[in-house]
Design a protein around this motif. Structure first.
Motif, mmCIF file in Angstrom:
data_model
loop_
_atom_site.group_PDB
_atom_site.id
_atom_site.type_symbol
_atom_site.label_atom_id
_atom_site.label_comp_id
_atom_site.label_asym_id
_atom_site.label_seq_id
_atom_site.Cartn_x
_atom_site.Cartn_y
_atom_site.Cartn_z
ATOM 1 N N LYS A 655 -15.771 -4.870 9.320
ATOM 2 C CA LYS A 655 -15.172 -5.380 8.066
ATOM 3 C C LYS A 655 -15.998 -6.518 7.506
ATOM 4 C CE LYS A 655 -10.264 -4.587 8.519
ATOM 5 N NZ LYS A 655 -9.250 -5.023 9.379
ATOM 6 N N ALA A 679 -11.614 -16.162 7.432
ATOM 7 C CA ALA A 679 -10.490 -15.910 8.359
ATOM 8 C C ALA A 679 -11.000 -15.954 9.799
ATOM 9 C CB ALA A 679 -9.853 -14.565 8.055
ATOM 10 N N LYS A 751 -6.051 -13.391 15.927
ATOM 11 C CA LYS A 751 -5.657 -12.490 14.851
ATOM 12 C C LYS A 751 -6.115 -13.065 13.511
ATOM 13 C CE LYS A 751 -1.364 -10.127 13.835
ATOM 14 N NZ LYS A 751 0.082 -10.280 13.972
ATOM 15 N N SER A 753 -6.377 -11.795 10.826
ATOM 16 C CA SER A 753 -5.620 -11.273 9.677
ATOM 17 C C SER A 753 -4.494 -12.216 9.260
ATOM 18 C CB SER A 753 -5.056 -9.894 9.999
ATOM 19 O OG SER A 753 -4.155 -10.001 11.065
ATOM 20 N N ARG A 754 -4.059 -13.109 10.162
ATOM 21 C CA ARG A 754 -2.989 -14.033 9.779
ATOM 22 C C ARG A 754 -3.422 -14.905 8.585
ATOM 23 N NH1 ARG A 754 -0.823 -16.264 14.106
ATOM 24 N NH2 ARG A 754 -2.171 -15.248 15.619
ATOM 25 N N TRP A 755 -4.746 -15.111 8.468
ATOM 26 C CA TRP A 755 -5.252 -15.949 7.376
ATOM 27 C C TRP A 755 -5.381 -15.139 6.081
ATOM 28 C CZ3 TRP A 755 -5.288 -20.976 8.433
ATOM 29 C CH2 TRP A 755 -5.343 -21.344 9.777
ATOM 30 N N LEU A 756 -5.336 -13.809 6.229
ATOM 31 C CA LEU A 756 -5.486 -12.960 5.045
ATOM 32 C C LEU A 756 -4.135 -12.602 4.451
ATOM 33 C CD1 LEU A 756 -8.224 -10.605 6.545
ATOM 34 C CD2 LEU A 756 -8.542 -12.566 5.021
ATOM 35 N N ASP A 757 -3.122 -12.492 5.336
ATOM 36 C CA ASP A 757 -1.825 -12.091 4.789
ATOM 37 C C ASP A 757 -0.895 -13.281 4.548
ATOM 38 O OD1 ASP A 757 -0.979 -12.805 7.308
ATOM 39 O OD2 ASP A 757 -0.867 -10.765 8.070
ATOM 40 N N GLY A 758 -1.452 -14.457 4.566
ATOM 41 C CA GLY A 758 -0.660 -15.654 4.238
ATOM 42 C C GLY A 758 0.299 -16.058 5.345
ATOM 43 N N ASN A 759 0.135 -15.495 6.534
ATOM 44 C CA ASN A 759 1.057 -15.785 7.627
ATOM 45 C C ASN A 759 0.621 -17.023 8.421
ATOM 46 O OD1 ASN A 759 3.129 -15.503 9.374
ATOM 47 N ND2 ASN A 759 2.213 -13.824 10.556
#
Ligand code: HEM
Length: 839
Positions: A655, A679, A751, A753-759
């Motif tokens: 990615k 991220a 993870k 992705s936590r920084w990408l989905d606002g979590n």
């Protein structure tokens, strides 16, 4: 087990073996309990055994006074330790939490529950255990109902030392179900059931309470008992344990035996009802309580040191005040290393004493500093004890481990109240100089920081793009060359070249010097990195002792430094000479009106010349070493961990490569706009915080606020913690990054992705300058180089991911190790071998 106190008269009376006759009872003695209820003290003979008991009852519940039928009060039955002291002291007299206090005296002439075996030197063999528990059962079911009126469904049991052996080894397995015992506490003792379990006791509430320095034999048998009961009591909330009070056998109040047992009985109800935070579920914490936790792990596996079992405790400030409520402190473990199970006699005593001595020297420091992987113990403690708890430093010093965001915010925003520790400052001053930004405090810090800030502004860093890209190109060219030389194996230890690159970046970008061209300096610096990574017990102890050495003595000692310190001083002297020359050149150029270079030191010299609160020449010189040391290692390790995670995650790697391909040529990229890259960096800064912890010391008495209230061991609810001047605080950066309350239930997972989905945490919790991360600390001592570091990491990682693919070689294990920064460690030392393939 050692005698827990001995009533000589009692022993003598028993040794005469005078029995009251079969089935006959002595005349009851009557006295008054501390709460005014009546104590009946009587001896009966059951199965030929003298059974003496004391029970405290309100006068209305005495059968002699006409009480009949089912009572409303239950019983808390105390089984004394060897020697019977807790029977004679009767610490649970009176009625507490609707339970009448009962104490039973063993029928054994040696005053041991379960008797003794002359061939046994562990104290754990109890040949009369079955007979004694059968007699107790009969006493509770047939004798006591003739003395007091009570609710027979509410018979709780409490053991002290040898009493706990009888309870867990015999009484509970045989009679727990038939008596329908709702709950029991094993105080400083535990034995695997010695008899088959009769009936269903899976719903029994059982707590094991011990201390850090409990007896060596118990440190084996308690975890074994806990493990055995885990198979019997499968409900995770019913089986709990705690071994944190710092002290000897049964010293739950960290003072002495009698008051310790008193504290346990006073808190009986709140422990059994789980209202008391000492009761931690065993399930999920097996690594703490299980017997095999006795084995030391990783780099500290030399067996002799009790790194497990040196305790910690929550609600540390109460501990400070010395108040009794610190007593049933938490954390820690039943296990203690260094007890040689096979050794006997004197050898055993000597080893155990040595282990204790070493454990008291190091406190929890070995678990905190040398544990591999770094943080494993504290992350576990945090789950168990919360965001603020007490640990031990060298020589029993109390240290509060803090990850509570509110407390951290408070500490970091009051630098005059919470100052750097003496040990930190000795290292900073000795290695970097008294003008170093890392050393100065108060006004001097404010003044120097103000002059330095413009050099580290976003605009200054942006101007360094070409310099950083050059450093990144150089490392990828180096790797290409190295891979070409390698015949077949594509495994490359990328660690040394990453250090060389970040040294080059900080050299050319910040201090304006090409370190790589200076082979002598590069060699000295490399030595320093190797020394820093060499963590040993000696270095932990040296750090612990440093603060106690008076300054004049220190000055003399530094004249005859040990080799490692000698290398540090050599480095300081070499970099000082270099810095003087370079800074002088920059000042001369400035005076001649030559356009300043782009490096940050030139910007600094320029802004200093215009400042009203100037830095001295010496102070500027000290920043040279400071920035080199603070800026190189930290960034190299963060890049290393980023590549390690990419090697573990081929999808993420893919990615990121796709994102970079789309972004266009390196010199036109706005790196802040690459979501996957950022991220990744944020997630690495979170889970591999390269400065995983730092320290502060309270310069005066103060009060630490808490974001959540804490219930102390005495049941008191507190919302802040008073601390005394001199209190040592550990700013637990890595622990904060694993708080589920801040980062979510998956806080421990890597993870990005936590920084990408606002979590990620809301602004409300904001700590630190970058995305609520504490990696660069916060407040007035926030890392001055954080922007430089982010820019550098973005550029280097991007260059390498475009040119190479990464995978983990199967044969090498890499561990997070704390060696000043968080270093990737293999069996061969600090290395990061990755399978690197040119794309
Ligand atoms: C990933 C990279 C980095 C991390 C995680 C990091 C982390 C930290 C932390 C936690 C502190 C506070 C230490 C304390 O007060 O106890 C600090 C201070 C400092 N850092 Fe960094 N750092 C990094 C990179 C850099 C770079 C690249 C530079 C310079 C170019 C730098 C220069 C400094 C300086 C001079 C201080 C002292 C600030 C002060 O006390 O005012 N750091 N850093």
């Amino acid at each position: 087990l050692p005698v827990d106190g001995r009533d000589e008269m009692g022993v003598l009376a028993r040794k005469t073996g005078k029995k009251s006759g079969k089935g006959t009872a002595s005349t009851p003695k009557v006295s008054t309990a501390t709460d005014g209820s009546t104590i009946i003290d009587q001896t009966v003979v059951i199965n030929g055994l003298n059974m003496r008991f004391k029970v405290s009852a309100p006068s209305t519940e005495l059968v002699a006074n006409g009480a009949q039928g089912t009572g409303t009060l239950g019983l808390n039955v105390l089984f004394h330790g060897d020697g019977g002291q807790s029977f004679f002291d009767f610490p649970n007299q009176g009625v507490n939490s609707n339970l009448m206090g009962v104490a039973l005296l063993t029928p054994d002439p040696g005053l041991r529950w379960g008797g003794s075996d002359p061939n046994d030197n562990t104290g754990l063999v109890r040949p009369d255990g079955a007979a004694h528990s059968a007699a107790v059962n009969q006493l509770l079911t047939t004798v006591l109902p003739t003395v007091v009126n009570f609710d027979s469904s509410q018979i709780f049991l409490e053991g002290v030392s040898g009493g706990s052996l009888l309870l867990s080894g015999f009484m509970i397995p045989t009679f727990g179900a038939s008596l329908a015992v709702p709950g029991a506490i094993m105080g400083c003792g535990g034995l695997v059931p010695q008899v088959p379990v009769q009936g269903d006791i899976s719903g029994l509430r059982l707590h094991f309470q011990s201390t850090t320095d409990d007896l060596a034999s118990l440190q084996q048998s308690i975890p074994q008992a806990i493990k055995a009961y885990e198979q019997i009591i499968t409900n995770t909330t019913l089986l709990t344990a705690d071994a944190s009070p710092v002290g000897g056998h049964c010293e739950f109040d960290e003072k002495d035996f009698v008051s310790g047992v008193q504290l346990l009985t006073d808190n009986f109800n709140s422990i059994i009802t789980n209202a008391n935070p000492v009761a931690h579920s065993v399930v999920g914490h097996e690594d703490i309580y299980a017997a095999d936790a006795i084995q030391p792990q990783g780099s500290i596996a030399d067996g002799a040191v009790g790194q497990a079992g040196t305790a910690v405790q929550a609600a540390g400030a109460t501990a400070q005040t010395g108040a009794a409520e610190q007593a049933t402190g938490q954390a820690g473990t039943v296990a203690q290393a260094g007890t040689d199970q096979t050794a006997t006699g004197n050898t055993k005593a000597t080893k155990s004493d040595l282990a204790k001595l070493i454990a008291s020297l190091f406190g929890n420091l070995l678990e905190i500093i040398l544990w591999v992987p770094y943080g494993e113990r504290q992350f576990q403690w945090q789950k168990t004890y919360g965001m603020l708890y007490r640990t031990k430093g060298c020589f029993g010093e109390n240290r509060l481990m803090i990850s509570d965001p509110e407390t951290l915010k408070h500490v970091l925003s009051h630098p005059a109240t919470y100052m750097k520790s003496r040990q930190q400052q000795l290292v900073n001053e000795t290695g970097l100089g008294s003008g170093s930004l890392l050393f100065v405090e108060g006004d001097a810090h404010r003044r120097i920081r103000a002059v330095m800030n413009p050099a580290f502004s976003a605009a200054s860093i942006r101007a360094l793009g070409p310099t950083l890209r050059k450093a990144a190109r150089e490392i990828s060219e180096l790797w290409e060359a190295l891979l070409e030389c390698q015949a077949s194996d594509d495994v490359l230890d990328i660690y040394p070249s990453l250090h060389a690159t970040t040294l080059q970046a900080v050299g050319e970008g910040v201090v304006g010097y090409n370190f790589q061209a200076d082979k002598d300096f590069a060699a000295r610096y490399h030595n320093l990195v190797v020394i820093a990574a060499d963590r040993s017990k000696t270095s932990v102890l040296t750090d612990g002792i440093l603060p106690y050495i008076p300054r004049p003595v220190m000055k003399i000692l530094l004249k005859f430094p040990p080799p490692a310190v000698g290398k540090l001083l050599e480095f300081k002297s070499a970099i000082g000479t270099l810095a003087k020359k370079l800074i002088k050149d920059k000042m001369d150029a400035l005076e001649l009106g030559v356009e300043p270079e782009k490096d940050l030191m030139s910007v600094l010299v320029d802004s200093n010349s215009q400042s009203t609160s100037k830095m001295t020449f010496e102070e500027i010189k000290d920043q040279f070493a400071t920035i080199t040391v603070a800026g190189e290692d930290t960034t190299a390790n963060t890049v290393a961990w980023s590549l390690y995670e990419l090697a573990k995650n081929p999808d993420l790697q893919q990615k990121l490569r796709a994102e970079l391909d789309e972004a266009g040529p390196a010199d036109s990229i706005d790196y802040d706009r690459l979501p996957v890259l950022n991220a990744l960096i944020k997630e690495v800064l979170r889970l591999y915080s390269t400065v995983p912890q730092t320290e502060r010391v309270a310069a005066k008495d103060s009060v630490l606020p808490l974001s959540q209230s804490i219930t102390t061991s005495s049941g008191k609810v507190i919302t802040e913690i008073p601390v005394k001047k001199g209190q040592h605080l550990i700013i637990a950066i890595s622990s904060y990054h694993r708080l589920t309350s801040v980062w979510g239930a998956d806080a421990e997972e890597f993870k990005p992705s936590r920084w990408l989905d606002g979590n990620v945490p809301s602004a409300g919790t904001s700590l630190g300058p970058y995305s609520n991360l504490l990696s660069f600390l916060g407040g007035s001592r926030t890392c001055i180089g954080w922007r430089f570091s982010i820019a550098e990491m973005q550029i280097i990682i991007s260059e390498l991911v475009r040119k190479f693919s990464f995978a983990l070689p199967s044969e090498v294990e890499v561990q997070r190790t704390f060696a000043i920064t968080l270093v990737p460690m293999t069996a061969d030392g600090p290395r990061l071998p990755l399978r690197v393939v040119r794309l």
